[in-house]
Scaffold this motif. Structure first.
Motif, PDB file in Angstrom:
ATOM      1  N   LYS A  24      -5.800 -23.826  32.040  1.00 40.23           N
ATOM      2  CA  LYS A  24      -6.540 -24.466  30.945  1.00 40.23           C
ATOM      3  C   LYS A  24      -6.879 -23.501  29.810  1.00 40.23           C
ATOM      4  O   LYS A  24      -7.438 -23.908  28.807  1.00 40.23           O
ATOM      5  CB  LYS A  24      -7.801 -25.119  31.488  1.00 40.23           C
ATOM      6  N   LYS A  98       2.802 -39.707  27.186  1.00 42.58           N
ATOM      7  CA  LYS A  98       2.260 -39.177  28.442  1.00 42.58           C
ATOM      8  C   LYS A  98       3.370 -38.932  29.458  1.00 42.58           C
ATOM      9  O   LYS A  98       3.291 -38.007  30.265  1.00 42.58           O
ATOM     10  CB  LYS A  98       1.229 -40.154  29.005  1.00 42.58           C
ATOM     11  N   GLU A 102       3.014 -34.873  30.064  1.00 45.23           N
ATOM     12  CA  GLU A 102       2.444 -34.266  31.263  1.00 45.23           C
ATOM     13  C   GLU A 102       3.412 -33.289  31.916  1.00 45.23           C
ATOM     14  O   GLU A 102       2.985 -32.363  32.597  1.00 45.23           O
ATOM     15  CB  GLU A 102       1.989 -35.347  32.244  1.00 45.23           C
ATOM     16  N   ALA A 106       0.961 -30.668  31.623  1.00 49.68           N
ATOM     17  CA  ALA A 106       0.239 -30.949  32.870  1.00 49.68           C
ATOM     18  C   ALA A 106      -1.160 -31.473  32.550  1.00 49.68           C
ATOM     19  O   ALA A 106      -1.303 -32.388  31.745  1.00 49.68           O
ATOM     20  CB  ALA A 106       0.227 -29.728  33.768  1.00 49.68           C
ATOM     21  N   GLU A 107      -2.176 -30.868  33.163  1.00 48.82           N
ATOM     22  CA  GLU A 107      -3.552 -31.351  32.965  1.00 48.82           C
ATOM     23  C   GLU A 107      -4.080 -31.067  31.561  1.00 48.82           C
ATOM     24  O   GLU A 107      -5.142 -31.544  31.181  1.00 48.82           O
ATOM     25  CB  GLU A 107      -4.490 -30.755  34.015  1.00 48.82           C
ATOM     26  N   ASN A 108      -3.346 -30.345  30.737  1.00 47.96           N
ATOM     27  CA  ASN A 108      -3.761 -30.056  29.363  1.00 47.96           C
ATOM     28  C   ASN A 108      -3.309 -31.132  28.369  1.00 47.96           C
ATOM     29  O   ASN A 108      -3.642 -31.054  27.187  1.00 47.96           O
ATOM     30  CB  ASN A 108      -3.198 -28.710  28.909  1.00 47.96           C
ATOM     31  N   ASP A 110      -4.102 -34.354  27.737  1.00 50.44           N
ATOM     32  CA  ASP A 110      -5.133 -35.076  26.992  1.00 50.44           C
ATOM     33  C   ASP A 110      -5.863 -34.169  26.005  1.00 50.44           C
ATOM     34  O   ASP A 110      -6.217 -34.597  24.905  1.00 50.44           O
ATOM     35  CB  ASP A 110      -6.130 -35.741  27.944  1.00 50.44           C
ATOM     36  N   ARG A 111      -6.055 -32.927  26.367  1.00 50.95           N
ATOM     37  CA  ARG A 111      -6.682 -31.964  25.448  1.00 50.95           C
ATOM     38  C   ARG A 111      -5.800 -31.755  24.218  1.00 50.95           C
ATOM     39  O   ARG A 111      -6.284 -31.676  23.088  1.00 50.95           O
ATOM     40  CB  ARG A 111      -6.915 -30.639  26.173  1.00 50.95           C
TER      41      ARG A 111
END
Length: 139
Positions: A24, A98, A102, A106-108, A110-111
Motif C-alpha cells: 500500500k 476493475k 485489480e 490489487a488492493e490499491n 480503489d485508491r
C-alpha cells in the motif's frame, strides 16, 4: 526459446528489499511473495502479413508455455507491461476497469480510482487499460 527465434523473455528478480515494502506504500503492489516479473517481447522488420502471423504465433506459443510458471487466480500484471488478455475498456466504467485494474493494482485499485477522480475527473487521460472514474455503482 530456440524454436521461437525472435521471442525474448526478460526476467526481473524480486525479493530482498522489495519484500519489505508494504504493497500500500505505492501503486505497485506486486512485492512480497513474488519471485520475478517476466516480460515477453518480439520484434520484426518484415511488413508482410505472413511475418505478422508467424511471429505473433511464436509469441503466443511461448506465452502459453510460460503460463504454468506464473501466478494464477487471479493472474497479476504490471501496468507498464500491458496485457490486453486480462481485459480492456470500451466504456471506461468502474465495473469494466476493475476487471483488469485489480490485476495491475490489487488492493490499491480503489485508491487509484479515488486519485483519478481528483486528478482527471473528466477521464481525459485514458487508454484501453487506464484507471476509470468511479461510477455511481461502486463495488
Amino acid at each position: 526459446m530456440v524454436q521461437n527465434e525472435k521471442v525474448g523473455l526478460t526476467c526481473n528478480s524480486y525479493g530482498g528489499k522489495m519484500d519489505e515494502i508494504d504493497p500500500k506504500e505505492s501503486a505497485f503492489p506486486h512485492r512480497k511473495g513474488n519471485f520475478y516479473k517476466i516480460k515477453h517481447s518480439i520484434n520484426w522488420d518484415d511488413p508482410n502479413n505472413e511475418a505478422d502471423i508467424k511471429y505473433t504465433t511464436q509469441a503466443k506459443a511461448v506465452h502459453e508455455f510460460m503460463t504454468q510458471f506464473v501466478s494464477k487466480n487471479p493472474m497479476r500484471a504490471y501496468l507498464n507491461y500491458t496485457d490486453i488478455n486480462i481485459g480492456s475498456a470500451k466504456t471506461w466504467s468502474y465495473e469494466e476497469g476493475k476487471v483488469y485494474g485489480e490485476s495491475y493494482f490489487a488492493e490499491n485499485f480503489d485508491r487509484m480510482v479515488d486519485v483519478k477522480i481528483v486528478v482527471d475527473p473528466n477521464n481525459f487521460f485514458r487508454n484501453e487499460q487506464s484507471i476509470p472514474p468511479r461510477s455511481t455503482k461502486t463495488a
